[in-house]
Design a protein around this motif. Structure first.
Motif, PDB file in Angstrom:
ATOM      1  N   SER A 126       0.920  -1.732   0.008  1.00 41.17           N
ATOM      2  CA  SER A 126      -0.576  -0.155   0.055  1.00 41.17           C
ATOM      3  C   SER A 126       1.284   1.252   0.150  1.00 41.17           C
ATOM      4  N   SER A 163      -3.457  -4.974  -5.481  1.00 41.08           N
ATOM      5  CA  SER A 163      -3.642  -4.351  -4.959  1.00 41.08           C
ATOM      6  C   SER A 163      -4.413  -2.771  -4.428  1.00 41.08           C
ATOM      7  N   ALA A 164      -4.662  -2.633  -5.641  1.00 37.71           N
ATOM      8  CA  ALA A 164      -5.238  -1.326  -6.003  1.00 37.71           C
ATOM      9  C   ALA A 164      -6.519  -0.787  -4.943  1.00 37.71           C
ATOM     10  N   SER A 165      -7.403  -1.303  -4.540  1.00 36.56           N
ATOM     11  CA  SER A 165      -8.546  -1.618  -3.919  1.00 36.56           C
ATOM     12  C   SER A 165      -8.882  -2.809  -3.413  1.00 36.56           C
ATOM     13  N   ARG A 166      -9.432  -2.711  -2.852  1.00 35.80           N
ATOM     14  CA  ARG A 166     -10.366  -4.187  -2.014  1.00 35.80           C
ATOM     15  C   ARG A 166     -11.692  -4.604  -2.659  1.00 35.80           C
ATOM     16  N   GLU A 167     -12.130  -4.665  -3.689  1.00 35.14           N
ATOM     17  CA  GLU A 167     -13.245  -5.078  -4.824  1.00 35.14           C
ATOM     18  C   GLU A 167     -12.052  -5.862  -5.422  1.00 35.14           C
ATOM     19  N   LEU A 208      -6.223  -3.596   4.616  1.00 37.97           N
ATOM     20  CA  LEU A 208      -6.747  -1.995   4.686  1.00 37.97           C
ATOM     21  C   LEU A 208      -5.513  -1.887   5.325  1.00 37.97           C
ATOM     22  N   ASP A 221      -6.140   3.564   5.367  1.00 36.34           N
ATOM     23  CA  ASP A 221      -5.997   4.213   3.580  1.00 36.34           C
ATOM     24  C   ASP A 221      -7.453   2.856   3.135  1.00 36.34           C
ATOM     25  N   ARG A 222      -8.070   3.441   2.013  1.00 39.23           N
ATOM     26  CA  ARG A 222      -9.121   2.631   1.681  1.00 39.23           C
ATOM     27  C   ARG A 222      -8.374   2.202  -0.086  1.00 39.23           C
ATOM     28  N   GLU A 223      -7.750   3.182  -0.370  1.00 36.91           N
ATOM     29  CA  GLU A 223      -7.943   2.790  -1.781  1.00 36.91           C
ATOM     30  C   GLU A 223      -6.937   2.084  -2.164  1.00 36.91           C
ATOM     31  N   ARG A 224      -5.849   1.298  -1.262  1.00 32.46           N
ATOM     32  CA  ARG A 224      -4.931   0.403  -1.461  1.00 32.46           C
ATOM     33  C   ARG A 224      -4.967  -0.911  -0.413  1.00 32.46           C
ATOM     34  N   VAL A 225      -4.420  -1.982  -0.677  1.00 28.40           N
ATOM     35  CA  VAL A 225      -4.483  -3.497   0.842  1.00 28.40           C
ATOM     36  C   VAL A 225      -3.416  -3.294   1.099  1.00 28.40           C
TER      37      VAL A 225
END
Length: 647
Positions: A126, A163-167, A208, A221-225
């Motif tokens: 992240s 790893s860009a987002s949780r989805e 997260l 940071d909810r944008e990357r994991v």
């Protein structure tokens, strides 16, 4: 034979053949139904055994996932993927879980295995710098930077790219070409999140990132994991977990009841575990049942191994042979998805220890078929015996009726002659001495004929019932023939036949009953007179012969020059009540018992009666008697003398 008798015989034969045909058709129908039923029973047995095997494999699968998921449950990564937890929380849980595992192991628990989690890492992706691999130290509760090993490089690269987002991270397991748009996958379960790389093997989960990884109260940071990476100890899986599960689910009193193996079916298939040290990957094609452990559907496999397996099964529909249970982890895909197919699963394969389940079912089918076939064969034999006995009984009853008719006729003729002579005497017609002598001769002759007929019937009955007792003693053959000549003198005189005797010199003695042997030969003479050439010559010969077993025997033969007999008549000539076709058609007197009585007497004397006959030439009946050997007896030369007697 009258036409009506022939019609009745044809109808009786037709009815008998109809019964035989109906019985045979019924037997064939029952045999066909039995074959069908045993085949269906074999198939049902195979499906039942396969269903039980599938149930055992499903239970094995559940316990295997219990082992793999123990660390996942212990780390308690929730649906929010770490929004409220820091790395210190995971460290504490990992340390507590390790202590609990040690306690369970010390108490002998077999449900959890120590050392299953080889290492646990944080894959820090992240940040804005290069990703960093940190190792969790449960003892010191620290995160220590470590280099990326070769076996983790492919996995960690995949995770960094997702790893860009949780989805996106939740679908890191799914292979997709760069630059393409992913379609929504309804199979993805965002509440689970754990993904499996079966090559390493390792379990991963996105979390997260907190501003301070060891402080769960810092911003997220909810944008990357980042990633939790749990590297599983393959050695523990191979040597401890899989053998224990095999014993638990497939064991019996005498050890494992099945050959058990776990195979990695990638482009270079390998054996993960096998209960048989001699197992080869090629042998898996002959196993009973195959289960994909990580739940890729068998019809979606594209590897050469799985395609060969499908071809071997020939697309059979027995789902228990090739199935996938419910899966809990999404498995990392490293190959291109082609036509919706996947590859490289781990599979559990089983085969019964003695032979394949299909072989067991076939053995059961063959056994049932053999038992049923043997039963049907015995039934057919019994039915055949019954039909033959019915046919023989009908023939015997017919022969008995013919015997009764013949005997009645034989009795009626002398009785009528005696009655006429008595009636003439009563009416005073016998006036001179010559008349009295003539009628007296008629009465005595016919009375003798009646006595002989009754004696023969009684003799037949006694020989058949075994009640006849013979006075066995040493006998000279010339004396027997001399008595025979005296007994048949009147019969020969009346028939105007000529009897010629040829007796070898110095014949050895035989042992037997004089009266019975004389009666036997008398029956042969009577038969030759009755069915031989009218007024012809009859030869009686007595000679010594060397038998094949080095024993000597005396042969007394009676030959005539009558019409002879065919082979079928010769086979039946000594049967009671049997009369040849010529005898029946010529209405010759007789009861059909003379030769049967003669044969019975010969056997009772330790000998036998044989026949040689040729159509148009005549017949020869031979009485064979064993010689009564004595130490002082020396065989004599067979010099012949002749004694001619004319009627």
């Amino acid at each position: 034979m009258r036409a009506s008798d022939g019609i009745r015989a044809i109808r009786a034969r037709g009815s008998f053949l109809l019964v035989v045909a109906a019985t045979a058709a019924l037997w064939v129908t029952v045999a066909g139904l039995q074959f069908k039923w045993t085949k269906e029973l074999s198939s049902a047995t195979e499906v039942h055994m396969g269903g039980n095997l599938q149930s055992l494999m499903t239970q094995w699968h559940r316990d295997f996932y219990d082992e793999l998921s123990a660390i996942c449950i212990a780390l308690q990564v929730g649906p929010d993927s770490g929004a409220h937890d820091g790395w210190n929380d995971y460290l504490q849980r990992y340390a507590d879980w390790s202590e609990d595992r040690e306690g369970n192991q010390s108490k002998g628990s077999s449900f959890f295995e120590m050392g299953l989690a080889k290492e646990i890492y944080e894959w820090n992706t992240s940040g804005f710098s290069e990703p960093e691999l940190l190792r969790l130290d449960p003892g010191g509760k620290t995160l220590d930077p470590v280099p990326v090993s070769a076996d983790l490089k492919m996995l960690l690269t995949r995770l960094a790219e997702n790893s860009a987002s949780r989805e996106v991270a939740l679908r890191a397991w799914e292979y997709w070409e760069p630059g393409t748009i992913r379609e929504k996958d309804s199979r993805t379960d965002p509440l689970l999140g754990w993904q499996l790389d079966d090559r390493v093997p390792a379990l991963v989960h996105p979390v997260l990132h907190h501003a301070d990884p060891f402080n769960s109260q810092t911003p997220v940071d909810r944008e990357r994991v980042d990633w939790i990476v749990v590297v599983l100890n393959l050695d523990v899986i191979q040597k401890r977990i899989l053998p224990e599960l095999a014993r638990r689910h497939f064991g019996g009193p005498d050890g494992l009841e099945y050959r058990v193996a776990v195979i990695d079916t990638d482009s270079n298939p390998r054996v993960i575990y096998s209960s048989d040290p001699n197992l080869r990957v090629e042998d898996v094609m002959d196993f009973d049942s195959i289960m994909d452990i990580f739940s890729s559907q068998p019809d979606m496999m594209k590897s050469e191994f799985w395609q060969a397996l499908k071809n071997r099964r020939n697309l059979r529909e027995e789902t228990w042979r090739n199935f996938s249970p419910a899966g809990w982890f999404k498995v990392m895909q490293y190959g291109t998805v082609q036509h919706g197919t996947l590859d490289d699963p781990w599979v559990l394969v089983l085969q019964h220890r003695s032979q394949p389940i299909g072989g067991i079912a076939k053995t059961l089918w063959r056994r049932n078929l053999f038992i049923g076939g043997a039963s049907l064969l015995l039934l057919a034999v019994n039915i055949g015996v019954i039909l033959v006995e019915i046919h023989r009984a009908k023939k015997f009853a017919k022969a008995q009726m013919e015997f009764v008719a013949s005997t009645s006729h034989e009795l009626l003729t002398p009785l009528a002659a005696i009655y006429c002579s008595g009636q003439n005497a009563k009416d005073g017609l016998l006036r001179t001495k010559e008349d009295l002598v003539a009628h007296g001769s008629i009465v005595t002759t016919q009375a003798r004929q009646l006595i002989d007929l009754v004696k023969q019937n009684l003799l037949f009955a006694s020989t058949r019932s075994g009640s006849q007792r013979f006075a066995m003693r040493s006998l000279q053959v010339p004396a027997i023939l001399e008595q025979l000549q005296e007994n048949v003198a009147i019969l020969v005189e009346q028939s105007k036949c000529k009897v010629r005797y040829e007796i070898a010199a110095e014949l050895p003695s035989v042992r037997g009953d004089a009266f019975a042997l004389t009666q036997c030969l008398q029956n042969l003479i009577s038969n030759a007179i009755k069915y031989g050439e009218k007024g012809g010559e009859i030869e009686v010969r007595a000679a010594l012969r060397q038998a094949t077993d080095q024993n000597r025997e005396v042969r007394i033969s009676v030959s005539d020059h009558g019409p002879g007999m065919n082979a079928e008549e010769q086979r039946r000539i000594f049967a009671p009540f049997y009369r040849t076709r010529q005898a029946v058609e010529s209405q010759a007197h007789g009861s059909g018992l003379g030769l049967a009585v003669a044969s019975s007497i010969a056997e009772a004397m330790g000998g036998k009666l044989t026949i040689e006959s040729e159509l148009g030439t005549g017949s020869t009946f031979t009485l064979i008697l064993p010689v009564e050997e004595s130490p002082s007896e020396v065989p004599a030369d067979a010099a012949e003398t002749e004694m001619n007697v004319k009627s």
